[in-house]
Scaffold this active site. Sequence first.
Site, PDB file in Angstrom:
ATOM      1  N   SER A 188       0.855  -1.186   0.000  1.00 37.29           N
ATOM      2  CA  SER A 188       0.000   0.000   0.000  1.00 37.29           C
ATOM      3  C   SER A 188       0.893   1.239   0.000  1.00 37.29           C
ATOM      4  CB  SER A 188      -0.951  -0.027   1.203  1.00 37.29           C
ATOM      5  OG  SER A 188      -1.896   1.020   1.113  1.00 37.29           O
ATOM      6  N   THR A 189       0.747   2.138   0.970  1.00 36.10           N
ATOM      7  CA  THR A 189       1.536   3.366   0.988  1.00 36.10           C
ATOM      8  C   THR A 189       3.029   3.068   0.966  1.00 36.10           C
ATOM      9  OG1 THR A 189      -0.196   4.387   2.327  1.00 36.10           O
ATOM     10  CG2 THR A 189       1.921   5.535   2.218  1.00 36.10           C
ATOM     11  N   HIS A 215      -2.561  -1.219  -3.441  1.00 41.81           N
ATOM     12  CA  HIS A 215      -3.697  -0.312  -3.323  1.00 41.81           C
ATOM     13  C   HIS A 215      -3.485   0.886  -4.245  1.00 41.81           C
ATOM     14  CE1 HIS A 215      -4.361  -1.897   1.050  1.00 41.81           C
ATOM     15  NE2 HIS A 215      -4.774  -2.753   0.123  1.00 41.81           N
ATOM     16  N   MET A 308      -0.443   1.249   5.316  1.00 42.82           N
ATOM     17  CA  MET A 308      -1.260   1.534   6.487  1.00 42.82           C
ATOM     18  C   MET A 308      -2.329   0.452   6.648  1.00 42.82           C
ATOM     19  SD  MET A 308      -1.323   4.034   8.730  1.00 42.82           S
ATOM     20  CE  MET A 308      -2.374   4.777   9.986  1.00 42.82           C
ATOM     21  N   ASP A 311      -4.749  -4.752   5.874  1.00 38.75           N
ATOM     22  CA  ASP A 311      -5.106  -5.572   4.715  1.00 38.75           C
ATOM     23  C   ASP A 311      -3.977  -6.560   4.445  1.00 38.75           C
ATOM     24  OD1 ASP A 311      -6.550  -6.490   2.527  1.00 38.75           O
ATOM     25  OD2 ASP A 311      -5.643  -5.040   1.148  1.00 38.75           O
TER      26      ASP A 311
END
Length: 367
Positions: A188-189, A215, A308, A311
Site C-alpha cells: 500500500s503506501t 492499493h 497503512m 489488509d
Amino acid sequence: MAITVLIVDDSKFFCKRVGTILNSASDINVIGVAHNGREAIDKAKSLQPDVITLDVEMPIMDGVTALKEIVKVCNAKVLMLSSLTYGNAKITLDALDAGATDFLLKSYESLTSNSEDLIKLLQSKIRELGQAKTFRRAPTYKAPISKAQTQVSPQAVKPLASRNTNASYTAPHKAPKKSYKLLAIGASTGGPVALQKLLMPIPENYPYPITITQHMPGTFTGAFASRMNGLCQLNVVEAEDGMSLKAGTVYVAPGGKQMVFEGTANSARIRIKPTTPRLQYSPSIDITFGSASKIFSGSVLGIILTGMGADGTEGSRLLKSCGARIWSQNEASCVVYGMPMSVTKAGISERELAIDEFAPAILKEIR
C-alpha cells in the site's frame, strides 16, 4: 502536537476547501497555502511543514518539478493530488520516484458536494502521512522500452547466469527446500517504490509467476505496470480476466476491482471480479491471498510490504494455515509500518526483511 500542513494548488477554491476540511480536525493545522510550484518551494523552506499536499498541474512550475526542489529544502511528507487520467498517473508515479510519499485522487465534485467520505479520507491520509517515514533518494526511473528492442543475435547472447545484472538465477539441479507455484506480494503506501526495489534484481527466468496487489486506482495500475515493465528484467503486465499464470511474468491487480484465481496450481488463471462497497480496498490483498490459498494451498511465498492498516493479515493467515510461507518488510525500511506490523504481531510472518534484502532472499529460497 498537531500535524502541520502546507497546501499547494493553483485553485483558490480548492485551497480554501481543503484548508477548511483539514482545520476542522483538532490534530491537523494548515500553516500555509501556495498557488504555484515556485511559491511552494519558498514556503516549504520557510515553514517546514510536516505534510505538503501538492497539485500535479500548476502554472509557473508544475508539481513534479517543484517536488524535486522541495525535497532538498524540507523533510515533509508529500501527498500528490492528481486527476484520474493515464497521463497524470504516469506523472504521479514519477513524483513517487522523486520523493513523494503518497498520492490521492483530486475531485472537485466531491469537494463541492461536501462528501463525508472525502472529508474522512483526506483527514485520515494526512494523519497517516504525519506518522510516515521520509526516504529521500536519487530517482531511478527511465522511460520504458520494449523488451524486444533490447534483444541481440543468438550468437551474442550469454547464459543469463553469466550476465552482468543485479542478480542472476540458474535453475536448480536439485529440488528446492519447498515446492512453490506462486510469489504473491501485497503493498500500500510506499509500495510503488518498494516494489521497484524488490523486483528490479529478479532475473527474467524466475521460475514462478508473481502477483502484485497494490492499493491503487484503476487508471494508475495500468501506468504502474507499464513503468515496472520498463524497469524490470521480468515481464510486467496489468492483470486481465482469463489470463493464464506464466513463470517469469508479474501480474498487477487492476485498481477498482478484485483479483482472484481459478483452476489448479499447475494450470491457474486470473479472474478479475467487480468489487463491493463492503470491501475497504480494491484491489484487496486479503481477497487475492485468500483465493491463492484455495488454488495453490501451501505452494505460495506471500510477502507483505509497507502500508497503512491491516489488509493482507487475514489472507496471509489463510495461506499460512495451508502451509505457505509469509514474509514481511521490517519497520526500518517501511514508509508506513502498518500492514507488516499486523502480520508480524499476529504471529503469521516468519521473516522480517529490509526491502533491499528481499530479492536475494527470494532467489536463495528457490535454489
